[in-house]
Design a protein around this motif. Structure first.
Motif, PDB file in Angstrom:
ATOM      1  N   SER A 232      -5.246  -2.596   6.354  1.00  0.00           N
ATOM      2  CA  SER A 232      -4.141  -2.749   7.307  1.00  0.00           C
ATOM      3  C   SER A 232      -4.409  -2.076   8.643  1.00  0.00           C
ATOM      4  CB  SER A 232      -2.849  -2.152   6.702  1.00  0.00           C
ATOM      5  OG  SER A 232      -2.477  -2.818   5.522  1.00  0.00           O
ATOM      6  N   LEU A 233      -5.392  -1.179   8.690  1.00  0.00           N
ATOM      7  CA  LEU A 233      -5.623  -0.408   9.912  1.00  0.00           C
ATOM      8  C   LEU A 233      -5.946  -1.282  11.117  1.00  0.00           C
ATOM      9  CD1 LEU A 233      -7.672   2.646   8.594  1.00  0.00           C
ATOM     10  CD2 LEU A 233      -5.423   2.712   9.664  1.00  0.00           C
TER      11      LEU A 233
ATOM     12  N   GLY B 232      -8.216   6.806   0.569  1.00  0.00           N
ATOM     13  CA  GLY B 232      -9.638   6.485   0.489  1.00  0.00           C
ATOM     14  C   GLY B 232     -10.481   7.655   0.041  1.00  0.00           C
TER      15      GLY B 232
ATOM     16  N   TYR C 117      -2.264   8.190   5.572  1.00  0.00           N
ATOM     17  CA  TYR C 117      -2.176   7.618   4.225  1.00  0.00           C
ATOM     18  C   TYR C 117      -3.495   6.954   3.825  1.00  0.00           C
ATOM     19  CZ  TYR C 117       2.867   8.067   5.120  1.00  0.00           C
ATOM     20  OH  TYR C 117       4.126   8.536   5.425  1.00  0.00           O
ATOM     21  N   SER C 118      -4.098   6.226   4.759  1.00  0.00           N
ATOM     22  CA  SER C 118      -5.339   5.509   4.456  1.00  0.00           C
ATOM     23  C   SER C 118      -6.476   6.468   4.147  1.00  0.00           C
ATOM     24  CB  SER C 118      -5.730   4.615   5.645  1.00  0.00           C
ATOM     25  OG  SER C 118      -4.712   3.686   5.938  1.00  0.00           O
TER      26      SER C 118
ATOM     27  N   ALA D 121      -5.515   2.350  -1.692  1.00  0.00           N
ATOM     28  CA  ALA D 121      -6.563   2.600  -0.694  1.00  0.00           C
ATOM     29  C   ALA D 121      -7.067   1.331  -0.012  1.00  0.00           C
ATOM     30  CB  ALA D 121      -7.719   3.367  -1.339  1.00  0.00           C
TER      31      ALA D 121
ATOM     32  N   LEU E  31      -0.010   5.829   9.083  1.00  0.00           N
ATOM     33  CA  LEU E  31      -0.869   4.907   8.340  1.00  0.00           C
ATOM     34  C   LEU E  31      -2.288   5.445   8.249  1.00  0.00           C
ATOM     35  CD1 LEU E  31      -1.106   2.074   6.994  1.00  0.00           C
ATOM     36  CD2 LEU E  31      -1.922   1.252   9.208  1.00  0.00           C
TER      37      LEU E  31
ATOM     38  N   LYS F 108     -15.871   2.569   4.480  1.00  0.00           N
ATOM     39  CA  LYS F 108     -14.486   2.256   4.829  1.00  0.00           C
ATOM     40  C   LYS F 108     -13.706   3.414   5.426  1.00  0.00           C
ATOM     41  CE  LYS F 108     -14.136  -1.387   1.352  1.00  0.00           C
ATOM     42  NZ  LYS F 108     -13.392  -1.909   0.171  1.00  0.00           N
TER      43      LYS F 108
ATOM     44  N   GLY G 249       0.815  -1.214   0.000  1.00  0.00           N
ATOM     45  CA  GLY G 249       0.000   0.000   0.000  1.00  0.00           C
ATOM     46  C   GLY G 249       0.845   1.258   0.000  1.00  0.00           C
TER      47      GLY G 249
ATOM     48  N   LEU H  24      -4.265  -0.173   2.320  1.00  0.00           N
ATOM     49  CA  LEU H  24      -3.972   0.617   3.515  1.00  0.00           C
ATOM     50  C   LEU H  24      -5.129   0.572   4.504  1.00  0.00           C
ATOM     51  CD1 LEU H  24      -2.299   3.703   1.787  1.00  0.00           C
ATOM     52  CD2 LEU H  24      -1.151   1.965   3.167  1.00  0.00           C
ATOM     53  N   LEU H  25      -6.351   0.676   4.003  1.00  0.00           N
ATOM     54  CA  LEU H  25      -7.519   0.643   4.891  1.00  0.00           C
ATOM     55  C   LEU H  25      -7.674  -0.716   5.566  1.00  0.00           C
ATOM     56  CD1 LEU H  25      -9.943   2.649   2.608  1.00  0.00           C
ATOM     57  CD2 LEU H  25      -9.216   3.351   4.899  1.00  0.00           C
TER      58      LEU H  25
END
Length: 486
Positions: free
Chosen positions: A240-241, A263, A258-259, A234, A255, A275, A221, A237-238
């Motif tokens: 991975s949260l 998004g 970035y997410s 997107a 993070l 999301k 990501g 990264l989302l």
């Protein structure tokens, strides 16, 4: 079950951000001085002779006045450069950097490096004589980590590759490739990172454990973010949260930034709602009061079953208030030294975009550019593109709801002049990014809604013409080769 991640300590990617800060004209003097002190301390404490030379040498250093914009230090004859260096904010250093060259300091760092290498060599020799292959590999791994720690990019990669060749354990191989990826990220070599991300992905797909799959998701990501592939970055990264463990890659607060940015730009409105707007991990940070409490306690959930509660009006959020300054160490992350971050510009951006408060949206977008895009080494290069694409998203979101919109009315909604809106929309219309026409005489914007079948037909014709042209060129090339053979 997988083993614990290895080779995750070096290189320290936060140090690359400090180097970037020194050359970033948008970074405050206070932040630059803090970064300079951290860099000087790291060079001294970790005996980083190669990195010190790469940065501050009078001839080869990328931060010195004579060598401004030098993309990498000159390799010696016969030496193959494995990783290119792109640590600065641009090809020209905008001002003089105070990282002075000290020959005595450099010599002392080199001497310390030699002593440590001798110790590592002795450890490897002893392991080869009295122990087994596992101990020898461990000693070689320490040598690779040493080169990564002191900042010698090419020797670090070569050492990691040597360990990789002698390793049969899949989990260890993945960890080695992830360490190599971080070296590429540290020095800003996108092509090198891309090649090794693909390599790590192949290893993970061949049987990697859950933890390493999850860690690689964050790596992929972040890489996609650096090459402007926000639509692909997107979802990674989302996702991975909720299971983030790659603290060697970035902090949790980074993070989140970035997410949310990826998004906000890439997701459709329904997905953006599920999301980003309603995601408990994001509401726990960007939300306020009861929203944040309910997210932290698990009372809210994201996804198709989530409710359609309205977000709080962005105009009621005052930037810089304590309610939006979040210390993520209180959220259960593993970041001991992570400083509190003011997420209010990001919160305002999400809220105003989703609720259609476009005047606040433009103000929040400017604040996000100042506070995040211009300050982060991964986002800095694409900041102008991101702002332009977000303006486009705002225009599209408003225009898709109306057949005809008054030009002055739309300009007032966005808090800009009619002339600015006219010029800005014209660029997107000319590039086929917005299906509308501007009637400046009558002061209106008329939205064109092309029929889906007609659009598909036009796409087929366009692609067919391109294919026919390629086939004609291919046929000509084949005939020429045939005549040559004759």
């Amino acid at each position: 079950m997988g083993s614990d991640p290895q080779y995750a300590k070096y290189p320290n990617l936060s140090l690359a951000q400090d180097i970037f800060n020194l050359s970033n004209p948008a970074c405050s003097q206070t932040a630059q001085q803090a970064s300079l002190k951290k860099l000087q301390s790291a060079i001294s404490d970790h005996h980083m002779a190669p990195l010190y030379r790469h940065l501050a040498h009078p001839v080869e250093g990328i931060l010195n006045s004579q060598g401004e914009g030098t993309p990498q230090h000159t390799a010696s004859a016969g030496t193959k450069v494995l990783v290119n260096s792109n640590l600065l904010s641009g090809r020209k250093v905008p001002h003089k950097i105070d990282l002075a060259w000290d020959e005595k300091l450099y010599d002392s760092l080199v001497e310390e490096n030699k002593k440590e290498l001798d110790t590592l060599q002795k450890e490897e020799d002893d392991a080869a004589e009295a122990a087994g292959d596992t101990e020898v590999q461990a000693a070689r791994g320490k040598r690779a980590e040493f080169w990564a720690r002191v900042g010698d990019k090419d020797k670090a990669v070569a050492a990691y590759e040597a360990v990789f060749e002698k390793t049969g354990i899949l989990g260890t191989k993945i960890d080695l490739v992830l360490a190599i990826i971080r070296i590429g990220l540290f020095f800003g070599d996108k092509q090198f990172v891309k090649k090794n991300v693909e390599r790590a992905n192949a290893l993970v797909e061949s049987g990697g454990d859950w933890d390493r799959r999850n860690r690689l998701k964050a790596y992929k990501g972040l890489h996609l973010l650096t090459i402007r592939s926000y639509n692909l970055a997107a979802p990674l990264l989302l996702d991975s949260l909720s299971t983030f463990t790659s603290y060697e890659l970035c902090t949790y607060s980074n993070l989140v930034v970035y997410s949310v940015l990826a998004g906000s730009l890439a997701l459709k409105r329904v997905d953006f709602k599920a999301k980003v707007v309603d995601a408990p991990e994001i509401r726990a940070i960007l939300g306020e009061g009861e929203d944040r409490l309910s997210a932290l306690t698990g009372a809210v959930s994201s996804g198709p079953g989530a409710g359609d509660e309205e977000m709080k009006d962005a105009t009621s959020v005052t930037p810089g208030t304590a309610s939006t300054v979040v210390n993520l160490t209180t959220l259960g992350t593993e970041t001991d030294s992570e400083a509190p971050m003011d997420f209010s510009p990001l919160s305002n951006l999400v809220s105003s975009l989703y609720n259609g408060i476009y005047r606040s949206f433009f103000v929040a977008l400017a604040a996000v550019e100042d506070n995040f895009l211009s300050q982060d080494r991964y986002l800095y290069e694409h900041r102008a593109w991101f702002v332009r694409e977000m303006r486009l998203r705002g225009y599209q979101q408003l225009l898709q709801s109306y057949r005809v919109v008054g030009l002055s009315s739309m300009a007032n909604d966005f808090g800009v002049t009619v002339d600015f809106l006219d010029r800005d929309l014209a660029k997107f219309i000319a590039g086929d990014r917005i299906a509308c026409t501007i009637d400046r005489v009558n002061g209106i914007i008329e939205t064109n809604r092309p029929d889906d079948k007609n659009k598909q037909y036009a796409d087929v014709v366009k692609q067919g013409d391109a294919l026919i042209t390629k086939l004609q060129k291919y046929g000509q090339a084949v005939r020429l080769r045939g005549s040559e053979r004759g």
